[in-house]
Design a protein around this motif. Sequence first.
Motif, PDB file in Angstrom:
ATOM      1  N   GLU A   1      -4.317 -17.422 -10.760  1.00 33.05           N
ATOM      2  CA  GLU A   1      -5.129 -18.645 -10.569  1.00 33.05           C
ATOM      3  C   GLU A   1      -6.604 -18.387 -10.260  1.00 33.05           C
ATOM      4  O   GLU A   1      -7.442 -19.242 -10.529  1.00 33.05           O
ATOM      5  CB  GLU A   1      -4.485 -19.578  -9.526  1.00 33.05           C
ATOM      6  N   GLU A   2      -6.941 -17.216  -9.680  1.00 35.98           N
ATOM      7  CA  GLU A   2      -8.351 -16.974  -9.365  1.00 35.98           C
ATOM      8  C   GLU A   2      -8.942 -15.840 -10.211  1.00 35.98           C
ATOM      9  O   GLU A   2      -9.919 -15.206  -9.812  1.00 35.98           O
ATOM     10  CB  GLU A   2      -8.492 -16.643  -7.876  1.00 35.98           C
ATOM     11  N   SER A   3      -8.350 -15.592 -11.380  1.00 37.35           N
ATOM     12  CA  SER A   3      -8.804 -14.452 -12.188  1.00 37.35           C
ATOM     13  C   SER A   3     -10.283 -14.519 -12.550  1.00 37.35           C
ATOM     14  O   SER A   3     -10.966 -13.504 -12.545  1.00 37.35           O
ATOM     15  CB  SER A   3      -8.037 -14.311 -13.497  1.00 37.35           C
ATOM     16  N   TYR A   4     -10.756 -15.732 -12.870  1.00 35.60           N
ATOM     17  CA  TYR A   4     -12.158 -15.813 -13.310  1.00 35.60           C
ATOM     18  C   TYR A   4     -13.097 -15.462 -12.155  1.00 35.60           C
ATOM     19  O   TYR A   4     -14.119 -14.805 -12.350  1.00 35.60           O
ATOM     20  CB  TYR A   4     -12.487 -17.203 -13.856  1.00 35.60           C
ATOM     21  N   SER A   5     -12.744 -15.915 -10.939  1.00 37.23           N
ATOM     22  CA  SER A   5     -13.581 -15.593  -9.777  1.00 37.23           C
ATOM     23  C   SER A   5     -13.522 -14.094  -9.493  1.00 37.23           C
ATOM     24  O   SER A   5     -14.534 -13.459  -9.203  1.00 37.23           O
ATOM     25  CB  SER A   5     -13.108 -16.360  -8.545  1.00 37.23           C
ATOM     26  N   LEU A   6     -12.312 -13.540  -9.597  1.00 41.28           N
ATOM     27  CA  LEU A   6     -12.167 -12.094  -9.394  1.00 41.28           C
ATOM     28  C   LEU A   6     -13.069 -11.345 -10.375  1.00 41.28           C
ATOM     29  O   LEU A   6     -13.846 -10.457  -9.981  1.00 41.28           O
ATOM     30  CB  LEU A   6     -10.700 -11.692  -9.601  1.00 41.28           C
ATOM     31  N   LEU A   7     -13.008 -11.738 -11.646  1.00 46.43           N
ATOM     32  CA  LEU A   7     -13.805 -11.062 -12.675  1.00 46.43           C
ATOM     33  C   LEU A   7     -15.306 -11.207 -12.431  1.00 46.43           C
ATOM     34  O   LEU A   7     -16.088 -10.297 -12.742  1.00 46.43           O
ATOM     35  CB  LEU A   7     -13.445 -11.603 -14.063  1.00 46.43           C
ATOM     36  N   ALA A   8     -15.706 -12.352 -11.848  1.00 47.34           N
ATOM     37  CA  ALA A   8     -17.134 -12.566 -11.579  1.00 47.34           C
ATOM     38  C   ALA A   8     -17.671 -11.445 -10.689  1.00 47.34           C
ATOM     39  O   ALA A   8     -18.810 -11.024 -10.814  1.00 47.34           O
ATOM     40  CB  ALA A   8     -17.350 -13.912 -10.914  1.00 47.34           C
ATOM     41  N   TYR A   9     -16.830 -10.963  -9.794  1.00 50.35           N
ATOM     42  CA  TYR A   9     -17.263  -9.877  -8.911  1.00 50.35           C
ATOM     43  C   TYR A   9     -17.019  -8.499  -9.512  1.00 50.35           C
ATOM     44  O   TYR A   9     -17.918  -7.663  -9.591  1.00 50.35           O
ATOM     45  CB  TYR A   9     -16.555  -9.978  -7.548  1.00 50.35           C
ATOM     46  N   ILE A  10     -15.787  -8.237  -9.926  1.00 51.03           N
ATOM     47  CA  ILE A  10     -15.448  -6.851 -10.313  1.00 51.03           C
ATOM     48  C   ILE A  10     -16.104  -6.406 -11.615  1.00 51.03           C
ATOM     49  O   ILE A  10     -16.112  -5.227 -11.931  1.00 51.03           O
ATOM     50  CB  ILE A  10     -13.922  -6.617 -10.382  1.00 51.03           C
ATOM     51  N   GLY A  11     -16.711  -7.370 -12.330  1.00 50.87           N
ATOM     52  CA  GLY A  11     -17.479  -7.011 -13.521  1.00 50.87           C
ATOM     53  C   GLY A  11     -18.761  -6.264 -13.152  1.00 50.87           C
ATOM     54  O   GLY A  11     -19.444  -5.726 -14.010  1.00 50.87           O
ATOM     55  N   ALA A  12     -19.092  -6.237 -11.866  1.00 46.93           N
ATOM     56  CA  ALA A  12     -20.236  -5.463 -11.359  1.00 46.93           C
ATOM     57  C   ALA A  12     -19.672  -4.308 -10.524  1.00 46.93           C
ATOM     58  O   ALA A  12     -19.693  -4.327  -9.290  1.00 46.93           O
ATOM     59  CB  ALA A  12     -21.144  -6.351 -10.516  1.00 46.93           C
ATOM     60  N   PRO A  13     -19.151  -3.283 -11.195  1.00 49.46           N
ATOM     61  CA  PRO A  13     -18.359  -2.265 -10.496  1.00 49.46           C
ATOM     62  C   PRO A  13     -19.166  -1.306  -9.614  1.00 49.46           C
ATOM     63  O   PRO A  13     -18.581  -0.592  -8.814  1.00 49.46           O
ATOM     64  CB  PRO A  13     -17.687  -1.487 -11.637  1.00 49.46           C
ATOM     65  N   SER A  14     -20.499  -1.321  -9.737  1.00 51.46           N
ATOM     66  CA  SER A  14     -21.257  -0.428  -8.856  1.00 51.46           C
ATOM     67  C   SER A  14     -21.300  -1.007  -7.443  1.00 51.46           C
ATOM     68  O   SER A  14     -21.551  -0.291  -6.483  1.00 51.46           O
ATOM     69  CB  SER A  14     -22.672  -0.227  -9.390  1.00 51.46           C
ATOM     70  N   ARG A  15     -21.050  -2.292  -7.328  1.00 53.91           N
ATOM     71  CA  ARG A  15     -21.111  -2.938  -6.013  1.00 53.91           C
ATOM     72  C   ARG A  15     -19.751  -3.441  -5.532  1.00 53.91           C
ATOM     73  O   ARG A  15     -19.402  -3.301  -4.367  1.00 53.91           O
ATOM     74  CB  ARG A  15     -22.105  -4.094  -6.064  1.00 53.91           C
TER      75      ARG A  15
ATOM     76  N   ASP B   1     -13.663  12.304 -12.689  1.00 55.85           N
ATOM     77  CA  ASP B   1     -14.897  13.015 -12.352  1.00 55.85           C
ATOM     78  C   ASP B   1     -16.059  12.405 -13.130  1.00 55.85           C
ATOM     79  O   ASP B   1     -15.871  11.883 -14.232  1.00 55.85           O
ATOM     80  CB  ASP B   1     -14.770  14.509 -12.679  1.00 55.85           C
ATOM     81  N   LYS B   2     -17.256  12.481 -12.526  1.00 56.91           N
ATOM     82  CA  LYS B   2     -18.502  11.958 -13.088  1.00 56.91           C
ATOM     83  C   LYS B   2     -18.478  10.445 -13.245  1.00 56.91           C
ATOM     84  O   LYS B   2     -18.960   9.867 -14.219  1.00 56.91           O
ATOM     85  CB  LYS B   2     -18.846  12.609 -14.443  1.00 56.91           C
ATOM     86  N   THR B   3     -17.872   9.791 -12.280  1.00 58.12           N
ATOM     87  CA  THR B   3     -17.983   8.332 -12.248  1.00 58.12           C
ATOM     88  C   THR B   3     -17.841   7.839 -10.817  1.00 58.12           C
ATOM     89  O   THR B   3     -17.831   8.634  -9.871  1.00 58.12           O
ATOM     90  CB  THR B   3     -17.010   7.645 -13.215  1.00 58.12           C
ATOM     91  N   GLU B   4     -17.748   6.516 -10.659  1.00 55.41           N
ATOM     92  CA  GLU B   4     -17.782   5.900  -9.342  1.00 55.41           C
ATOM     93  C   GLU B   4     -16.500   5.089  -9.115  1.00 55.41           C
ATOM     94  O   GLU B   4     -15.787   4.772 -10.067  1.00 55.41           O
ATOM     95  CB  GLU B   4     -18.997   4.982  -9.253  1.00 55.41           C
ATOM     96  N   PRO B   5     -16.212   4.740  -7.851  1.00 55.26           N
ATOM     97  CA  PRO B   5     -14.957   4.031  -7.555  1.00 55.26           C
ATOM     98  C   PRO B   5     -14.723   2.763  -8.367  1.00 55.26           C
ATOM     99  O   PRO B   5     -13.593   2.456  -8.732  1.00 55.26           O
ATOM    100  CB  PRO B   5     -15.087   3.709  -6.064  1.00 55.26           C
ATOM    101  N   GLY B   6     -15.795   2.032  -8.692  1.00 55.02           N
ATOM    102  CA  GLY B   6     -15.637   0.793  -9.447  1.00 55.02           C
ATOM    103  C   GLY B   6     -15.110   1.005 -10.855  1.00 55.02           C
ATOM    104  O   GLY B   6     -14.741   0.046 -11.535  1.00 55.02           O
ATOM    105  N   ALA B   7     -15.059   2.260 -11.307  1.00 57.20           N
ATOM    106  CA  ALA B   7     -14.535   2.543 -12.647  1.00 57.20           C
ATOM    107  C   ALA B   7     -13.095   2.053 -12.787  1.00 57.20           C
ATOM    108  O   ALA B   7     -12.636   1.761 -13.889  1.00 57.20           O
ATOM    109  CB  ALA B   7     -14.609   4.039 -12.947  1.00 57.20           C
TER     110      ALA B   7
END
Length: 364
Positions: free
Chosen positions: A183-197, A130-136
């Motif tokens: 193998e693609e962890s860094y690319s994955l992190l590039a996106y999911i580090g912005a969890p509001s989007r 509660d009190k957060t968003e899906p990207g949490a």
Amino acid sequence: VKTTVSVIKADIGSFPGHSRTHPKILELAAQRLKEAEGKIIIDSHVTHCGDDLELIMTHTKGEDNEEIHKLAWDIFMECAGVAKEMKLYGAGQDLLGDAFSGNVKGMGPGVAEMEFEERGSDPVLIFMADKTEPGAWNYFLYKIFADPFSTSGLVIDPSMHQGFTFEVHDVIEKRRIRFNTPEESYSLLAYIGAPSRYVIKYVWKRDGTIAASTSTQRLNLMAGRYVGKDDPVMIVRAQSGFPSVGEVIDPFRTPILVAGWMRGSHHGPFMPVGVCDANCTQFDGPPRVICLGFQVSNGKLIGPADMFDDPAFDRVREQCCELSSMLRAHGPFEPHRLSLEEMEYTTLPGVEKQFKDRWEDLPE
Ligand code: F6R
Ligand code: MG
Ligand code: MG
């Protein structure tokens, strides 16, 4: 036959203010699901996290099933009616439509579902916040399924050695993409580090076996104005080729900051609590997460076990309290308050409208 676990949730009203659901509502929802057992569903469990009513259901109908979604929708509508009678706060707030149209997605409720062939023994963990968003969930899913310093099974267990596949949704542009880890962890992190989007929707084993599923609905984006948040839920399978139960919950000992506290407009520490403490009190928070553990046995939910009701999580709770004081001291300043971009989706535009004509251009 395959078993489906569906977790469908909505804030249909709470007391006092946005802090917790009412016991009458929980009872009514549990009773309605009991009545559906043996007919539409196999088993059920009802709980709450803060002001969110959580329906956990098992059945054999697969994801996005109309009967299951209608069952949940009807329960939410009936509970909202009772909430209105009691004049609970925000009664019916997450129910954006009046008429059910086949699927609760896009109508306000949050949904996480997964269908799987039951293994010899199938531990399933259900997280509700509660009190957060899906990207949490992004940070935790990465730790659980891709960080060998967190999940030692990624190193030690040959059946996990090949890694996992993550599906990421861009909730603004409404598109999706898959990444393979490690193998693609860094690319994955590039996106999911912005969890509001960018929000992790699913995780699979590399052979396609489902491992985790989350809700990705963003209520404020759906309604186009602030109507409350999209407090998320998540289902994670554990053991025998998946991270162990302990590996799944251990990342929650890190007190990370998430968006969604007070008025959906503040960052706050994500506090893991037992169900008895799943009430958002301090400054309407702080953001909280509960985890119920079950064994799924021929569709039956054996459990629940209240996973964060454990002194081993006392320390992170203390740390969350400290972080909370630190952030609260900022008052209406960032980074406690969300960034301007994020505020776009909340209440700030209303204030801006008010002063639109008072602004003057600066001289060249
Ligand atoms: C709701 C929430 C609360 C409310 C706040 C103001 O989930 O996060 O912090 O935003 O209580 O609520 P209203 O505007 O309804 O008075
Ligand atoms: Mg509410
Ligand atoms: Mg809520």
